[in-house]
Design a protein around this motif. Structure first.
Motif, mmCIF file in Angstrom:
data_model
loop_
_atom_site.group_PDB
_atom_site.id
_atom_site.type_symbol
_atom_site.label_atom_id
_atom_site.label_comp_id
_atom_site.label_asym_id
_atom_site.label_seq_id
_atom_site.Cartn_x
_atom_site.Cartn_y
_atom_site.Cartn_z
ATOM 1 N N ASP A 275 0.823 -1.211 0.000
ATOM 2 C CA ASP A 275 0.000 0.000 0.000
ATOM 3 C C ASP A 275 0.855 1.257 0.000
ATOM 4 O O ASP A 275 0.447 2.305 -0.509
ATOM 5 C CB ASP A 275 -0.913 0.027 1.229
ATOM 6 C CG ASP A 275 -2.014 -1.009 1.156
ATOM 7 O OD1 ASP A 275 -2.299 -1.503 0.044
ATOM 8 O OD2 ASP A 275 -2.593 -1.329 2.208
ATOM 9 N N ARG A 276 2.027 1.171 0.604
ATOM 10 C CA ARG A 276 2.948 2.300 0.675
ATOM 11 C C ARG A 276 4.363 1.802 0.465
ATOM 12 O O ARG A 276 4.700 0.676 0.847
ATOM 13 C CB ARG A 276 2.868 2.995 2.047
ATOM 14 C CG ARG A 276 1.525 3.611 2.350
ATOM 15 C CD ARG A 276 1.510 4.336 3.691
ATOM 16 N NE ARG A 276 1.788 3.456 4.808
ATOM 17 C CZ ARG A 276 0.874 2.691 5.395
ATOM 18 N NH1 ARG A 276 -0.376 2.678 4.947
ATOM 19 N NH2 ARG A 276 1.191 1.914 6.411
ATOM 20 N N CYS A 277 5.186 2.662 -0.125
ATOM 21 C CA CYS A 277 6.589 2.297 -0.335
ATOM 22 C C CYS A 277 7.451 3.540 -0.175
ATOM 23 O O CYS A 277 7.184 4.578 -0.783
ATOM 24 C CB CYS A 277 6.802 1.693 -1.722
ATOM 25 S SG CYS A 277 8.541 1.272 -2.073
ATOM 26 N N LEU A 278 8.469 3.426 0.653
ATOM 27 C CA LEU A 278 9.454 4.489 0.845
ATOM 28 C C LEU A 278 10.811 3.968 0.418
ATOM 29 O O LEU A 278 11.204 2.855 0.803
ATOM 30 C CB LEU A 278 9.499 4.911 2.316
ATOM 31 C CG LEU A 278 10.566 5.940 2.696
ATOM 32 C CD1 LEU A 278 10.237 7.301 2.105
ATOM 33 C CD2 LEU A 278 10.718 6.035 4.214
ATOM 34 N N ILE A 279 11.528 4.770 -0.373
ATOM 35 C CA ILE A 279 12.855 4.385 -0.844
ATOM 36 C C ILE A 279 13.827 5.509 -0.535
ATOM 37 O O ILE A 279 13.517 6.687 -0.752
ATOM 38 C CB ILE A 279 12.848 4.074 -2.352
ATOM 39 C CG1 ILE A 279 12.066 2.781 -2.601
ATOM 40 C CG2 ILE A 279 14.270 3.964 -2.905
ATOM 41 C CD1 ILE A 279 11.882 2.427 -4.043
ATOM 42 N N GLN A 280 14.998 5.150 -0.017
ATOM 43 C CA GLN A 280 16.071 6.122 0.181
ATOM 44 C C GLN A 280 17.297 5.692 -0.611
ATOM 45 O O GLN A 280 17.658 4.515 -0.629
ATOM 46 C CB GLN A 280 16.464 6.228 1.657
ATOM 47 C CG GLN A 280 17.530 7.293 1.917
ATOM 48 C CD GLN A 280 18.374 7.013 3.146
ATOM 49 O OE1 GLN A 280 19.023 5.969 3.245
ATOM 50 N NE2 GLN A 280 18.361 7.940 4.089
ATOM 51 N N LEU A 281 17.928 6.659 -1.287
ATOM 52 C CA LEU A 281 19.213 6.462 -1.943
ATOM 53 C C LEU A 281 20.209 7.437 -1.323
ATOM 54 O O LEU A 281 19.843 8.546 -0.929
ATOM 55 C CB LEU A 281 19.111 6.723 -3.446
ATOM 56 C CG LEU A 281 18.107 5.868 -4.232
ATOM 57 C CD1 LEU A 281 18.079 6.304 -5.696
ATOM 58 C CD2 LEU A 281 18.443 4.390 -4.133
ATOM 59 N N ALA A 282 21.476 7.026 -1.247
ATOM 60 C CA ALA A 282 22.529 7.893 -0.712
ATOM 61 C C ALA A 282 23.694 7.927 -1.685
ATOM 62 O O ALA A 282 24.055 6.897 -2.279
ATOM 63 C CB ALA A 282 22.994 7.394 0.658
ATOM 64 N N TYR A 283 24.296 9.105 -1.860
ATOM 65 C CA TYR A 283 25.382 9.293 -2.827
ATOM 66 C C TYR A 283 26.534 10.068 -2.197
ATOM 67 O O TYR A 283 26.357 10.812 -1.227
ATOM 68 C CB TYR A 283 24.890 10.062 -4.056
ATOM 69 C CG TYR A 283 23.951 9.266 -4.928
ATOM 70 C CD1 TYR A 283 24.415 8.545 -6.025
ATOM 71 C CD2 TYR A 283 22.591 9.211 -4.637
ATOM 72 C CE1 TYR A 283 23.551 7.799 -6.824
ATOM 73 C CE2 TYR A 283 21.724 8.470 -5.431
ATOM 74 C CZ TYR A 283 22.210 7.769 -6.521
ATOM 75 O OH TYR A 283 21.356 7.031 -7.299
ATOM 76 N N ALA A 284 27.733 9.899 -2.797
ATOM 77 C CA ALA A 284 28.907 10.701 -2.463
ATOM 78 C C ALA A 284 29.354 11.429 -3.715
ATOM 79 O O ALA A 284 29.287 10.867 -4.835
ATOM 80 C CB ALA A 284 30.034 9.817 -1.944
ATOM 81 N N ILE A 285 29.808 12.661 -3.585
ATOM 82 C CA ILE A 285 30.228 13.438 -4.732
ATOM 83 C C ILE A 285 31.385 12.741 -5.450
ATOM 84 O O ILE A 285 32.331 12.256 -4.829
ATOM 85 C CB ILE A 285 30.631 14.871 -4.317
ATOM 86 C CG1 ILE A 285 30.869 15.740 -5.565
ATOM 87 C CG2 ILE A 285 31.828 14.888 -3.381
ATOM 88 C CD1 ILE A 285 30.992 17.221 -5.257
ATOM 89 N N GLY A 286 31.257 12.645 -6.759
ATOM 90 C CA GLY A 286 32.283 12.019 -7.572
ATOM 91 C C GLY A 286 32.189 10.512 -7.657
ATOM 92 O O GLY A 286 32.951 9.884 -8.393
ATOM 93 N N VAL A 287 31.246 9.898 -6.924
ATOM 94 C CA VAL A 287 31.071 8.443 -6.936
ATOM 95 C C VAL A 287 29.785 8.122 -7.682
ATOM 96 O O VAL A 287 28.740 8.708 -7.411
ATOM 97 C CB VAL A 287 31.003 7.871 -5.502
ATOM 98 C CG1 VAL A 287 30.801 6.364 -5.525
ATOM 99 C CG2 VAL A 287 32.265 8.240 -4.726
#
Length: 388
Positions: free
Chosen positions: A297-309
Motif C-alpha cells: 500500500d505504501r513504499c518508501l525508498i532512500q538512496l545515498a550518494y557521495a560526490i564524484g562516486v
C-alpha cells in the motif's frame, strides 16, 4: 486516538507565491541552457523582492545573452500573472544576473574520464514515496491542496476568476482511520485579491474550488466554520512585494506534504547531474511502480550518494506491511534491474531535456507524464519487474 487514527495536514502554495516565482525562474534557466546543450551544468538560485529579481549560480554551457535571459525572466513573471505596482513583468522590475562559470573542483569530481564513470554532483540522501490513497499514488492531503490552487490558477488565467491575484496558499487536514484517509476536517485557503473585493466576496469566489477539488464523500462532514478563507482578513499586498522569495524554500510542498521524509536538497534550478533532483525522481519512480504493482500500500525508498562516486552508497526500502522477506526482494530487484548512477538515471528517465519549468509549481510528483518527457518519473511502466 490510536496510532492508526489521526489527523494529518499538508499545504501547497501557488505559482505566484514568492518562493515559487523563484523556483519558476530558476527552472527556466535550467531549461534554457539544456535547450542549447543537453549536457549543460546549471545551478541557479533566484531571489525576488519588491520590483527586483536577482539570479546567482554556476553554469557550464554555451552562453546565453544577457538580454535574452532577462526577457525570459519577464516572460515567466508575465505568465504567472504579475503586473502590479510592487512587482511586474514590465521594466519597473529590475533584473540582475550573477551567473558565472562552474567550479573546476566540482567539475573534476563529476566528469567521467580515464575509465572513471561519471560521479554524483554532490553527496546527500534522497527519498521517494508512493501510496495508494489517490489515483496518482500520492498522499491525499497534498494532492487536494495542490488541486485547489491549480484549478484556481487555471481559471484566473482564463479570466474566469476575476479579482483574485497570483499569490495563494492552501492547506487540507484529513482524518485517517486505520491508516486510510476518510474525511476532510478543515481547509485553509489564503489568496491575494484586488482592493475592490471584500472578504465575503473572496469567500464566495474561492469556496467552489474546494468543492471542485475534493470528492464529495470526503467533504460530507466538513462544517462551514472549518473552512478558513483569508482568515487574517484582507490579502491585497502579496507576491514578492509582500514577502521576499528564494529558490528552494518549499521542498515539502514540492514532494509529499510531510507524509514522507525529505533528504533536504531542493530541486529547482539544478540540472540532472545533481542527484538532489535526479535521484529524488528515480526514487519516486521506483516507489510508484512498487505500489502500482500491488506489492504494498505504501513504499518508501532512500538512496545515498557521495560526490564524484557513480553508484549509490546505500539503497533502503520500507513497505507498509513490514514483511522483511518481501522488502528484501524489492530491494534486490531494484539493485539488479536499475542503473542508479547519475548517467543511468538520466538515460532511463530522459532527463537531459528542457522539461523542468513545468515542475516548479503544484508538486514535482503526482503529475501526468507527457510525450515530450515531462514527468517521466510518474510512469508505471516497470510494474512487471516487481510483480514477478
Amino acid at each position: 486516538m490510536t496510532i492508526n487514527n489521526y489527523l494529518f495536514t499538508s499545504e501547497s502554495v501557488s505559482e505566484g507565491h514568492p518562493d515559487k516565482v523563484c523556483d519558476r525562474i530558476s527552472d527556466m534557466v535550467v531549461d534554457s541552457y539544456i535547450s542549447k546543450d543537453p549536457y549543460a551544468r546549471v545551478a541557479c538560485e533566484t531571489l525576488t523582492t519588491t520590483n527586483k529579481v536577482i539570479l546567482a549560480g554556476e553554469i557550464r554551457a554555451p552562453e546565453i545573452k544577457k538580454d535574452e535571459l532577462e526577457q525570459k525572466v519577464r516572460d515567466c513573471i508575465k505568465d504567472i500573472g504579475y503586473d502590479q505596482d510592487g512587482f511586474s513583468w514590465k521594466e519597473q522590475t529590475k533584473i540582475e544576473s550573477y551567473l558565472h562559470s562552474q567550479s573546476s573542483d566540482i567539475a573534476m569530481g563529476v566528469d567521467s574520464k580515464d575509465n572513471k564513470d561519471e560521479g554524483a554532483g554532490d553527496q546527500g540522501i534522497m527519498f521517494g514515496y508512493a501510496c495508494n490513497e489517490t489515483e496518482d499514488l500520492m498522499p491525499a492531503p497534498i494532492h487536494f491542496s495542490h488541486k485547489i490552487l491549480r484549478l484556481m490558477a487555471e481559471d484566473r488565467k482564463k479570466g474566469l476568476l476575476k479579482g483574485i491575484e497570483p499569490d495563494s496558499k492552501s492547506q487540507v487536514t484529513m482524518h485517517y482511520e486505520d491508516g486510510r484517509p476518510t474525511r476532510v476536517t478543515s481547509v485553509v485557503v489564503s489568496t491575494q485579491h484586488s482592493k475592490d473585493l471584500n472578504q465575503e466576496q473572496v469567500r464566495g469566489l474561492i469556496y467552489p474550488y474546494i468543492k471542485k477539488s475534493i470528492p464529495e464523500n470526503l467533504l460530507k462532514e466538513l462544517n462551514d466554520k472549518d473552512v478558513y478563507i483569508n482568515p487574517t482578513g484582507q490579502f491585497i499586498i502579496g507576491g514578492p512585494d509582500g514577502d521576499t522569495g528564494l529558490t528552494g524554500r518549499k521542498i515539502i510542498v514540492d514532494t509529499y506534504g510531510g507524509a514522507a521524509p525529505h533528504g533536504g536538497g531542493a530541486f529547482s534550478g539544478k540540472d540532472p547531474t545533481k542527484v538532489d533532483r535526479s535521484a529524488a525522481y528515480i526514487s519516486r519512480y521506483l516507489a510508484k511502480n512498487v505500489v502500482a504493482a500491488g506489492v504494498s500500500d505504501r513504499c518508501l525508498i532512500q538512496l545515498a550518494y557521495a560526490i564524484g562516486v557513480s553508484k549509490p552508497l546505500s539503497v533502503y526500502v520500507k513497505l507498509s506491511d513490514s514483511d522483511s522477506e518481501k522488502t528484501e526482494d524489492v530491494k534486490n530487484k531494484i539493485e539488479k534491474s536499475f542503473d542508479l548512477s547519475p548517467r543511468g538515471i538520466r538515460e532511463l528517465l530522459g532527463l537531459n531535456k528542457p522539461i523542468y519549468e513545468v515542475t516548479s509549481a503544484y508538486g514535482h510528483f503526482g503529475r501526468k507524464h507527457s510525450n515530450n518527457g515531462e514527468f517521466s518519473w510518474e510512469k508505471t511502466d516497470k510494474i512487471d519487474i516487481f510483480k514477478k
